[in-house]
Design a protein around this motif. Sequence first.
Motif, PDB file in Angstrom:
ATOM      1  N   GLY A  19       0.739  -1.386  -0.071  1.00  0.00           N
ATOM      2  CA  GLY A  19      -0.122  -0.065  -0.004  1.00  0.00           C
ATOM      3  C   GLY A  19       0.775   1.228   0.029  1.00  0.00           C
ATOM      4  O   GLY A  19       1.995   1.086  -0.246  1.00  0.00           O
ATOM      5  N   ASP A  20       0.122   2.316   0.007  1.00  0.00           N
ATOM      6  CA  ASP A  20       0.962   3.701   0.191  1.00  0.00           C
ATOM      7  C   ASP A  20       1.823   3.741   1.480  1.00  0.00           C
ATOM      8  O   ASP A  20       1.164   3.624   2.647  1.00  0.00           O
ATOM      9  CB  ASP A  20      -0.035   4.818   0.156  1.00  0.00           C
ATOM     10  CG  ASP A  20       0.556   6.242   0.073  1.00  0.00           C
ATOM     11  OD1 ASP A  20       1.099   6.545   0.902  1.00  0.00           O
ATOM     12  OD2 ASP A  20       0.515   6.854  -1.023  1.00  0.00           O
ATOM     13  N   PRO A  21       2.949   3.877   1.396  1.00  0.00           N
ATOM     14  CA  PRO A  21       4.013   3.977   2.430  1.00  0.00           C
ATOM     15  C   PRO A  21       3.785   5.206   3.374  1.00  0.00           C
ATOM     16  O   PRO A  21       4.006   4.898   4.700  1.00  0.00           O
ATOM     17  CB  PRO A  21       5.669   3.796   1.960  1.00  0.00           C
ATOM     18  CG  PRO A  21       5.215   4.410   0.687  1.00  0.00           C
ATOM     19  CD  PRO A  21       3.785   4.011   0.297  1.00  0.00           C
ATOM     20  N   VAL A  22       3.218   6.317   2.831  1.00  0.00           N
ATOM     21  CA  VAL A  22       3.043   7.337   3.786  1.00  0.00           C
ATOM     22  C   VAL A  22       1.473   7.240   4.333  1.00  0.00           C
ATOM     23  O   VAL A  22       1.496   7.553   5.685  1.00  0.00           O
ATOM     24  CB  VAL A  22       2.938   8.761   2.864  1.00  0.00           C
ATOM     25  CG1 VAL A  22       2.783   9.958   3.737  1.00  0.00           C
ATOM     26  CG2 VAL A  22       4.485   8.990   2.227  1.00  0.00           C
ATOM     27  N   ARG A  23       0.518   6.892   3.680  1.00  0.00           N
ATOM     28  CA  ARG A  23      -0.737   6.836   4.449  1.00  0.00           C
ATOM     29  C   ARG A  23      -0.909   5.402   5.301  1.00  0.00           C
ATOM     30  O   ARG A  23      -1.617   5.630   6.235  1.00  0.00           O
ATOM     31  CB  ARG A  23      -1.889   6.794   3.406  1.00  0.00           C
ATOM     32  CG  ARG A  23      -1.984   8.272   2.621  1.00  0.00           C
ATOM     33  CD  ARG A  23      -3.458   8.464   2.037  1.00  0.00           C
ATOM     34  NE  ARG A  23      -4.031   7.089   1.573  1.00  0.00           N
ATOM     35  CZ  ARG A  23      -3.847   6.685   0.415  1.00  0.00           C
ATOM     36  NH1 ARG A  23      -2.947   7.234  -0.566  1.00  0.00           N
ATOM     37  NH2 ARG A  23      -4.258   5.587   0.121  1.00  0.00           N
ATOM     38  N   ASN A  24      -0.160   4.403   4.715  1.00  0.00           N
ATOM     39  CA  ASN A  24      -0.295   3.347   5.482  1.00  0.00           C
ATOM     40  C   ASN A  24      -1.690   2.719   5.955  1.00  0.00           C
ATOM     41  O   ASN A  24      -1.999   2.327   7.019  1.00  0.00           O
ATOM     42  CB  ASN A  24       0.598   3.421   6.968  1.00  0.00           C
ATOM     43  CG  ASN A  24       0.877   1.878   7.574  1.00  0.00           C
ATOM     44  OD1 ASN A  24       0.755   1.160   6.950  1.00  0.00           O
ATOM     45  ND2 ASN A  24       1.006   1.954   8.822  1.00  0.00           N
ATOM     46  N   ASP A  54       0.790  10.518  -3.102  1.00  0.00           N
ATOM     47  CA  ASP A  54      -0.457  11.210  -2.593  1.00  0.00           C
ATOM     48  C   ASP A  54      -1.347  12.085  -3.044  1.00  0.00           C
ATOM     49  O   ASP A  54      -2.498  11.961  -3.308  1.00  0.00           O
ATOM     50  CB  ASP A  54       0.266  12.273  -1.023  1.00  0.00           C
ATOM     51  CG  ASP A  54       0.553  11.422   0.092  1.00  0.00           C
ATOM     52  OD1 ASP A  54       0.502  10.218  -0.006  1.00  0.00           O
ATOM     53  OD2 ASP A  54       1.235  12.055   1.102  1.00  0.00           O
ATOM     54  N   GLU A  55      -0.636  12.695  -4.024  1.00  0.00           N
ATOM     55  CA  GLU A  55      -1.566  13.505  -4.871  1.00  0.00           C
ATOM     56  C   GLU A  55      -2.397  12.962  -5.850  1.00  0.00           C
ATOM     57  O   GLU A  55      -3.570  12.985  -6.199  1.00  0.00           O
ATOM     58  CB  GLU A  55      -0.613  14.642  -5.657  1.00  0.00           C
ATOM     59  CG  GLU A  55      -0.055  15.851  -4.940  1.00  0.00           C
ATOM     60  CD  GLU A  55       1.244  15.294  -4.105  1.00  0.00           C
ATOM     61  OE1 GLU A  55       1.867  16.278  -3.388  1.00  0.00           O
ATOM     62  OE2 GLU A  55       1.676  14.318  -4.514  1.00  0.00           O
ATOM     63  N   TYR A  56      -1.619  11.656  -6.606  1.00  0.00           N
ATOM     64  CA  TYR A  56      -2.418  10.734  -7.418  1.00  0.00           C
ATOM     65  C   TYR A  56      -3.363  10.272  -6.638  1.00  0.00           C
ATOM     66  O   TYR A  56      -4.540   9.925  -7.219  1.00  0.00           O
ATOM     67  CB  TYR A  56      -1.569   9.777  -7.873  1.00  0.00           C
ATOM     68  CG  TYR A  56      -0.470  10.147  -9.009  1.00  0.00           C
ATOM     69  CD1 TYR A  56      -0.933  10.401 -10.295  1.00  0.00           C
ATOM     70  CD2 TYR A  56       0.870  10.665  -8.810  1.00  0.00           C
ATOM     71  CE1 TYR A  56       0.018  10.994 -11.432  1.00  0.00           C
ATOM     72  CE2 TYR A  56       1.705  10.776  -9.638  1.00  0.00           C
ATOM     73  CZ  TYR A  56       1.402  11.054 -11.146  1.00  0.00           C
ATOM     74  OH  TYR A  56       1.990  11.605 -12.006  1.00  0.00           O
ATOM     75  N   GLU A  57      -3.392   9.664  -5.746  1.00  0.00           N
ATOM     76  CA  GLU A  57      -4.004   8.908  -4.724  1.00  0.00           C
ATOM     77  C   GLU A  57      -5.467  10.046  -4.436  1.00  0.00           C
ATOM     78  O   GLU A  57      -6.747   9.415  -4.353  1.00  0.00           O
ATOM     79  CB  GLU A  57      -3.726   8.311  -3.603  1.00  0.00           C
ATOM     80  CG  GLU A  57      -2.903   7.247  -3.884  1.00  0.00           C
ATOM     81  CD  GLU A  57      -3.579   5.944  -4.445  1.00  0.00           C
ATOM     82  OE1 GLU A  57      -4.782   5.915  -4.027  1.00  0.00           O
ATOM     83  OE2 GLU A  57      -3.088   5.303  -5.403  1.00  0.00           O
ATOM     84  N   HIS A  58      -5.129  11.093  -3.974  1.00  0.00           N
ATOM     85  CA  HIS A  58      -6.054  12.003  -3.898  1.00  0.00           C
ATOM     86  C   HIS A  58      -7.125  12.580  -4.880  1.00  0.00           C
ATOM     87  O   HIS A  58      -8.419  12.656  -4.804  1.00  0.00           O
ATOM     88  CB  HIS A  58      -5.486  13.400  -3.211  1.00  0.00           C
ATOM     89  CG  HIS A  58      -6.588  14.377  -2.732  1.00  0.00           C
ATOM     90  ND1 HIS A  58      -7.022  14.271  -1.595  1.00  0.00           N
ATOM     91  CD2 HIS A  58      -7.080  15.634  -3.343  1.00  0.00           C
ATOM     92  CE1 HIS A  58      -8.043  15.151  -1.470  1.00  0.00           C
ATOM     93  NE2 HIS A  58      -7.851  16.103  -2.364  1.00  0.00           N
ATOM     94  N   ILE A  59      -6.497  12.487  -6.014  1.00  0.00           N
ATOM     95  CA  ILE A  59      -7.162  12.928  -7.349  1.00  0.00           C
ATOM     96  C   ILE A  59      -8.108  11.721  -7.543  1.00  0.00           C
ATOM     97  O   ILE A  59      -9.290  11.701  -7.959  1.00  0.00           O
ATOM     98  CB  ILE A  59      -6.306  13.132  -8.695  1.00  0.00           C
ATOM     99  CG1 ILE A  59      -5.543  14.410  -8.274  1.00  0.00           C
ATOM    100  CG2 ILE A  59      -7.104  13.091  -9.742  1.00  0.00           C
ATOM    101  CD1 ILE A  59      -4.216  14.711  -9.167  1.00  0.00           C
TER     102      ILE A  59
END
Length: 539
Positions: free
Chosen positions: A179-184, A493-498
């Motif tokens: 998964g996204d390592p920042v959002r976890n 993060d930006e791609y996932e937010h979009i």
Amino acid sequence: MIFKPLDSLAKIVAGQSPESSTYNSTGQGLPFFQGKADFQDMYPTARMWCTSAKRKEAVPNDILISVRAPVGAVNICNQKSIIGRGLAAIRPLAELDGKFLYYYLKANERQIDALGTGSTFKAITQETLKKIEIPVPPLDEQIRIAHLLGKVEGLIAQRKQHLQQLDDLLKSVFLEMFGDPVRNEMGWDKPELKAFGKISTGNTPPRNEPANYDGDFIEWIKTDNITGDAVFVTPATEYLSEIGARRARTVTNGALLVACIAGSVESIGRAALTDRPVSFNQQINAIQPSKDVSPLYLYGLFKLCRAYIQSHATKGMKKILTKGDFEKIAMIKPPFDIQNQFAVIVEKIEGIKSRYQQSLTDLEALYGALSQQAFKGELDLSRITLPQENNMPNVPMEPPVKDEMLPVAFQLPDPPDDSKWLAADNRQRLIEFWLNAWCAHYTAEPFSITAFIDAAYQRLTELAERKAFRFDDPANGLDSGEWYQEPAPFGTDEYEHIKRWVFDALASGRLQQSRNISEHDDKGKPVFGNVIELKAAQA
């Protein structure tokens, strides 16, 4: 081989800078090319436009050459455009094939750069440019040479694309597994980096003591050896003696070296592993992984988290990520057996990459050898089929419209408060603000995430330019002028937010999806294709 001066073979148009008030980024007027910054692999990309009536123009198939630092770079003009004083347009006459000239100038970029003069900004004068000697074999041979070099250049571009695709595959595998390592969102343990292994900062033995560098006891790694593309650090060009090694920091196989001091934030966070013992300088932090951390997993984690790591660097003229700040960065730490599963995949992908990289190296060496032989008249070209069209292929021509009547692209609006909305932690709010404006404007056009991201990042850069600052410190190796910190590229993060915004917009009805109309039948009824299109709902 006969050589002739360039001005006897082509018309040379020197660029000039129109009034800055006539510049715009919204597509009004003609594309305005100012220098190498506008160049791509072969054709330039417009970043600015200009409406000035007082101007110097380039036309399709002109060769654009950079005449101010950096000197010598070339591109092929692909549309009617205005050129600034950093460029000259070279328009070949009947005796000279344009593509042949392009490849010759490209092969001799360093020699042309050496002709530049100036203590502050190196530049090449028009008189010097006119006197550059160009080989002039028969026109058919010129076309064959350009065709041959173009074929090899195409293979090189293809290999580079393959390498990029493998990098993209590695990122996709990582995101699929962890998964996204920042959002976890998968809920892995997320300790500070000091829980991943021993962290140390490099040290530079005194340069005024030659004994530290008098020998080849161990490699001396600098940030240049961390390319950001290769898994392992590249071979060093400098070594330490045994005395110097005792004063430096040394790591063994499997350590991750990370660039933590740089002139720009984009250079922070580049990482590569060691496959041998090395020493390293003070611009690098190292992690010697503990037994429950896979080095290849750690490498993949850092490769995907560059923007996140950069956000922890101190702001200012020098971008610094101190050891104290570095070891406090929280990163996901899945179980060791899952890390190892990822490491196996990395090894396989890197094995393929290694073969492609060697192929790329061989092709680049072949290109260099062929170009040298071709321009010396040493190639047997009899077996090369003459292309059917001897003009430059695949050059998109401009539409037949008046200069000031080009369509105006939609400009994303200014945020309500630049000082707050431009901050990194508010970027998602800014993106959502722009997404709503984008869809409100393009009600009849299909929604394209790629087009939106391109427009949003360009607008972000323009807004950052407003906050430009003076920089006059020669100690940093830069001349005085206007400089600004370019915003970090859009990341995970930006791609996932979009993507989340798109799904929410579909659920609420703000966006609607349908199949595209690919053609109409003989009765005029639409025939739907297989591509799903998203469009803003009509008010």
